[in-house]
Design a protein around this motif. Structure first.
Motif, PDB file in Angstrom:
ATOM      1  N   GLU A 259     -12.814  63.120  36.840  1.00 14.39           N
ATOM      2  CA  GLU A 259     -14.242  63.078  36.509  1.00 14.39           C
ATOM      3  C   GLU A 259     -14.948  64.218  37.234  1.00 14.39           C
ATOM      4  O   GLU A 259     -14.468  64.694  38.259  1.00 14.39           O
ATOM      5  CB  GLU A 259     -14.913  61.761  36.935  1.00 14.39           C
ATOM      6  N   THR A 260     -16.087  64.612  36.691  1.00 14.97           N
ATOM      7  CA  THR A 260     -16.960  65.565  37.368  1.00 14.97           C
ATOM      8  C   THR A 260     -18.369  64.997  37.383  1.00 14.97           C
ATOM      9  O   THR A 260     -18.878  64.561  36.341  1.00 14.97           O
ATOM     10  CB  THR A 260     -16.963  66.937  36.663  1.00 14.97           C
ATOM     11  N   TYR A 261     -18.976  64.969  38.556  1.00 14.80           N
ATOM     12  CA  TYR A 261     -20.355  64.490  38.702  1.00 14.80           C
ATOM     13  C   TYR A 261     -21.216  65.624  39.229  1.00 14.80           C
ATOM     14  O   TYR A 261     -20.820  66.331  40.160  1.00 14.80           O
ATOM     15  CB  TYR A 261     -20.430  63.326  39.696  1.00 14.80           C
ATOM     16  N   THR A 262     -22.384  65.797  38.624  1.00 17.03           N
ATOM     17  CA  THR A 262     -23.362  66.756  39.146  1.00 17.03           C
ATOM     18  C   THR A 262     -24.455  65.978  39.866  1.00 17.03           C
ATOM     19  O   THR A 262     -25.042  65.046  39.301  1.00 17.03           O
ATOM     20  CB  THR A 262     -23.967  67.608  38.012  1.00 17.03           C
ATOM     21  N   ILE A 263     -24.724  66.353  41.110  1.00 14.78           N
ATOM     22  CA  ILE A 263     -25.713  65.642  41.915  1.00 14.78           C
ATOM     23  C   ILE A 263     -26.776  66.631  42.383  1.00 14.78           C
ATOM     24  O   ILE A 263     -26.472  67.605  43.084  1.00 14.78           O
ATOM     25  CB  ILE A 263     -25.039  64.955  43.121  1.00 14.78           C
ATOM     26  N   ASP A 264     -28.010  66.387  41.955  1.00 17.15           N
ATOM     27  CA  ASP A 264     -29.133  67.240  42.345  1.00 17.15           C
ATOM     28  C   ASP A 264     -29.679  66.725  43.676  1.00 17.15           C
ATOM     29  O   ASP A 264     -30.354  65.703  43.738  1.00 17.15           O
ATOM     30  CB  ASP A 264     -30.214  67.207  41.263  1.00 17.15           C
ATOM     31  N   LEU A 265     -29.360  67.437  44.744  1.00 17.30           N
ATOM     32  CA  LEU A 265     -29.746  66.999  46.091  1.00 17.30           C
ATOM     33  C   LEU A 265     -31.259  66.926  46.267  1.00 17.30           C
ATOM     34  O   LEU A 265     -31.751  66.144  47.086  1.00 17.30           O
ATOM     35  CB  LEU A 265     -29.140  67.933  47.142  1.00 17.30           C
ATOM     36  N   SER A 266     -31.987  67.714  45.491  1.00 15.13           N
ATOM     37  CA  SER A 266     -33.447  67.739  45.641  1.00 15.13           C
ATOM     38  C   SER A 266     -34.099  66.440  45.172  1.00 15.13           C
ATOM     39  O   SER A 266     -35.256  66.163  45.496  1.00 15.13           O
ATOM     40  CB  SER A 266     -34.038  68.925  44.873  1.00 15.13           C
ATOM     41  N   THR A 267     -33.354  65.640  44.413  1.00 15.35           N
ATOM     42  CA  THR A 267     -33.923  64.386  43.890  1.00 15.35           C
ATOM     43  C   THR A 267     -33.587  63.179  44.775  1.00 15.35           C
ATOM     44  O   THR A 267     -34.094  62.085  44.539  1.00 15.35           O
ATOM     45  CB  THR A 267     -33.396  64.097  42.469  1.00 15.35           C
ATOM     46  N   LEU A 268     -32.728  63.369  45.769  1.00 14.40           N
ATOM     47  CA  LEU A 268     -32.272  62.236  46.579  1.00 14.40           C
ATOM     48  C   LEU A 268     -33.322  61.810  47.602  1.00 14.40           C
ATOM     49  O   LEU A 268     -34.104  62.622  48.093  1.00 14.40           O
ATOM     50  CB  LEU A 268     -30.965  62.570  47.294  1.00 14.40           C
ATOM     51  N   LYS A 269     -33.304  60.523  47.912  1.00 11.02           N
ATOM     52  CA  LYS A 269     -34.196  59.952  48.926  1.00 11.02           C
ATOM     53  C   LYS A 269     -33.348  59.337  50.029  1.00 11.02           C
ATOM     54  O   LYS A 269     -32.148  59.134  49.870  1.00 11.02           O
ATOM     55  CB  LYS A 269     -35.080  58.862  48.297  1.00 11.02           C
ATOM     56  N   SER A 270     -33.993  59.026  51.158  1.00  9.25           N
ATOM     57  CA  SER A 270     -33.294  58.278  52.206  1.00  9.25           C
ATOM     58  C   SER A 270     -32.698  57.023  51.572  1.00  9.25           C
ATOM     59  O   SER A 270     -33.358  56.346  50.782  1.00  9.25           O
ATOM     60  CB  SER A 270     -34.268  57.886  53.319  1.00  9.25           C
ATOM     61  N   THR A 271     -31.446  56.739  51.922  1.00 11.57           N
ATOM     62  CA  THR A 271     -30.697  55.666  51.266  1.00 11.57           C
ATOM     63  C   THR A 271     -30.109  54.715  52.303  1.00 11.57           C
ATOM     64  O   THR A 271     -29.644  55.148  53.360  1.00 11.57           O
ATOM     65  CB  THR A 271     -29.572  56.277  50.393  1.00 11.57           C
ATOM     66  N   PRO A 278     -20.588  49.173  51.454  1.00 12.57           N
ATOM     67  CA  PRO A 278     -21.273  50.472  51.422  1.00 12.57           C
ATOM     68  C   PRO A 278     -21.830  50.853  50.050  1.00 12.57           C
ATOM     69  O   PRO A 278     -22.676  51.736  49.956  1.00 12.57           O
ATOM     70  CB  PRO A 278     -20.182  51.453  51.873  1.00 12.57           C
ATOM     71  N   GLU A 279     -21.362  50.183  48.985  1.00 12.00           N
ATOM     72  CA  GLU A 279     -21.860  50.512  47.636  1.00 12.00           C
ATOM     73  C   GLU A 279     -23.186  49.820  47.321  1.00 12.00           C
ATOM     74  O   GLU A 279     -23.826  50.150  46.330  1.00 12.00           O
ATOM     75  CB  GLU A 279     -20.822  50.131  46.578  1.00 12.00           C
ATOM     76  N   ASN A 280     -23.618  48.877  48.157  1.00 10.59           N
ATOM     77  CA  ASN A 280     -24.854  48.131  47.888  1.00 10.59           C
ATOM     78  C   ASN A 280     -26.074  48.940  48.334  1.00 10.59           C
ATOM     79  O   ASN A 280     -26.807  48.548  49.241  1.00 10.59           O
ATOM     80  CB  ASN A 280     -24.829  46.772  48.606  1.00 10.59           C
ATOM     81  N   THR A 281     -26.276  50.068  47.698  1.00 16.05           N
ATOM     82  CA  THR A 281     -27.291  51.005  48.176  1.00 16.05           C
ATOM     83  C   THR A 281     -28.658  50.803  47.509  1.00 16.05           C
ATOM     84  O   THR A 281     -28.736  50.411  46.338  1.00 16.05           O
ATOM     85  CB  THR A 281     -26.835  52.459  47.942  1.00 16.05           C
ATOM     86  N   ARG A 282     -29.674  51.085  48.296  1.00 18.19           N
ATOM     87  CA  ARG A 282     -31.047  51.126  47.793  1.00 18.19           C
ATOM     88  C   ARG A 282     -31.741  52.323  48.429  1.00 18.19           C
ATOM     89  O   ARG A 282     -31.509  52.632  49.604  1.00 18.19           O
ATOM     90  CB  ARG A 282     -31.819  49.856  48.177  1.00 18.19           C
ATOM     91  N   THR A 283     -32.604  52.967  47.658  1.00 15.16           N
ATOM     92  CA  THR A 283     -33.411  54.028  48.258  1.00 15.16           C
ATOM     93  C   THR A 283     -34.474  53.383  49.136  1.00 15.16           C
ATOM     94  O   THR A 283     -34.786  52.198  48.997  1.00 15.16           O
ATOM     95  CB  THR A 283     -34.059  54.916  47.184  1.00 15.16           C
ATOM     96  N   ILE A 284     -35.018  54.163  50.036  1.00 17.66           N
ATOM     97  CA  ILE A 284     -35.917  53.617  51.055  1.00 17.66           C
ATOM     98  C   ILE A 284     -37.140  52.930  50.422  1.00 17.66           C
ATOM     99  O   ILE A 284     -37.677  51.962  50.979  1.00 17.66           O
ATOM    100  CB  ILE A 284     -36.343  54.721  52.052  1.00 17.66           C
TER     101      ILE A 284
END
Length: 424
Positions: A259-271, A278-284
């Motif tokens: 697989e290939t995933y593209t991740i735009d770092l500029s869109t990420l928030k504190s998580t 560890p997969e039970n993630t929520r943004t801040i």
């Protein structure tokens, strides 16, 4: 068909012109790692083999970090076992109290891991060294014993997933947020026995400490290893810390990825990763009101200088919330000393935190921060399984040093913006 970075490294160490995913190979090892929990088991196994010493006294690293300084008689016995083995075999890279640090921060700092290496360690977070362009992976103590005796290990060549990183992360978004985002996206078995290969223009915006953090937690997505391309930042780091020659490998243009995933770092928030995976993630902004009892800033994931500087920037001139226990653990003696010289330890102590000697301690519920029933901890460590940091009814929330420091001030899970205001 071309090869990935990982496949090229494994082919070179197996003496083969090429390897393919799924192929079984025997590869030469550049380093075998063990700690005070896993090494005694390996030592007892190597004694059963009746081999004459170890394959190379300079290519074995034994680090007393999980329960050292010793927390009880059993841990003291474990360290004594390893100490005597190291002495008997003249192991040059034996690190005990006074010299030790958390193994996965210590070994790159000591220059023992460089690009192109094949490294095994009897600790699951051995995948950290992929940040330097090495193939490194965790193994069991029996495999560690075989590695110490022969200098070789068997591998099934992993297939790969490519993570194309683009964009520039915002001020408070770090490597921890990036890897938590990825694990939340693909799940804790999303990269099972696969090589997680990080590439793309966004890599240039990541510090070495960010890269160590991301590679460190590849195992939390089930990955066999995580690996980064070798750029000038990597080369500068290796030249500063190591005298060993290194070899750089690049993935072929026609390398095959599952697989290939593209991740735009500029869109990420504190998580934040909620209990108990560890997969039970929520943004801040999705966290809600979660009151806490303890904060831990440290570990092989986030106990490096960048991590301590960010935490200190947020805590400076402020006080930890009343009733919140805040534990800061620099990952190595060198980091501890540098943090002291920069005044970071003073900042932590004035804020109401404590600062510990380097140890893995609380991450695995060992000591220096074990939790009671019903307690909650925001931790910069890497696992939040049931009972990971103490009582089976305690809860661990995984976060970046920025979120951990902000949460220490408010007494609940909080983003750094909440306490820094316009000070960004």
């Amino acid at each position: 068909m071309g090869m990935t970075m990982t496949q090229k490294i494994l082919a070179a160490h197996a003496g083969l012109s090429e390897v393919k995913a799924g192929q079984l190979i025997e590869a030469d090892l550049d380093l075998v790692l063990g700690n005070d929990i896993t090494s005694p088991v390996a030592i007892h196994e190597i004694e059963k083999m009746k081999v004459d010493g170890v394959f190379h006294k300079d290519k074995i690293a034994l680090v007393m970090d999980h329960f050292a300084p010793n927390k009880d008689i059993k841990s003291a016995q474990h360290c004594k076992c390893v100490r005597e083995f190291a002495c008997k075999n003249e192991i040059s890279n034996y690190f005990d109290v006074g010299e030790m640090g958390i193994e996965h921060a210590l070994l790159p700092e000591k220059g023992l891991t460089v690009a192109g290496d094949v490294i095994i360690g009897a600790d699951s977070h051995t995948c950290t060294y992929g940040a330097l362009g090495a193939f490194s992976t965790g193994v069991g103590s029996t495999d560690m014993a075989a590695g110490m005796a022969t200098g070789k290990a068997w591998f099934k060549v992993p297939s790969a997933i490519k993570f194309e990183l683009v964009g520039k992360p915002s001020k408070w978004v770090s490597g921890k947020d990036i890897i938590l985002h990825i694990i939340g996206m693909i799940g804790v078995d999303g990269a099972l026995y696969k090589s997680m290969e990080f590439t793309g223009p966004g890599v240039a915006y990541l510090s070495m400490d960010d890269r160590f953090t991301i590679a460190n937690m590849a195992i939390e997505a089930g990955g066999k290893n995580g690996i980064f391309p070798v750029d000038q930042l990597t080369i500068d780091y290796m030249k500063e810390h190591s005298k060993r020659p290194f070899v750089t490998y690049e993935a072929d243009a026609d390398a095959e990825y599952d697989e290939t995933y593209t991740i735009d770092l500029s869109t990420l928030k504190s998580t934040v990763a909620f209990p108990h995976l560890p997969e039970n993630t929520r943004t801040i902004d999705e966290v809600g009101e979660v009151k806490i009892d303890q904060v831990v800033i440290g570990s092989c994931t986030n106990g490096r200088m960048d991590d301590l500087r960010v935490a200190a920037e947020i805590l400076k001139g402020k006080k930890c919330a009343k009733g919140i226990r805040v534990i800061v653990i620099p990952a190595t003696q060198k980091i501890y000393l540098q943090a002291m010289e920069e005044g970071l330890l003073k900042t932590f102590i004035e804020a109401g935190a404590i600062v510990s000697t380097p140890t893995c301690g609380p991450c695995l519920g060992g000591y220096m921060g074990v939790m009671a029933e019903g307690e909650r901890c925001v931790s910069t460590t890497n696992r939040n399984f049931v009972g990971r940091m103490g009582h089976v009814e305690s809860e661990v929330y995984l976060a970046s040093p920025a979120v951990a420091a902000a949460s220490a001030i408010t007494g609940k899970i909080s983003g750094p913006e909440e306490v820094m205001g316009g000070n960004q």
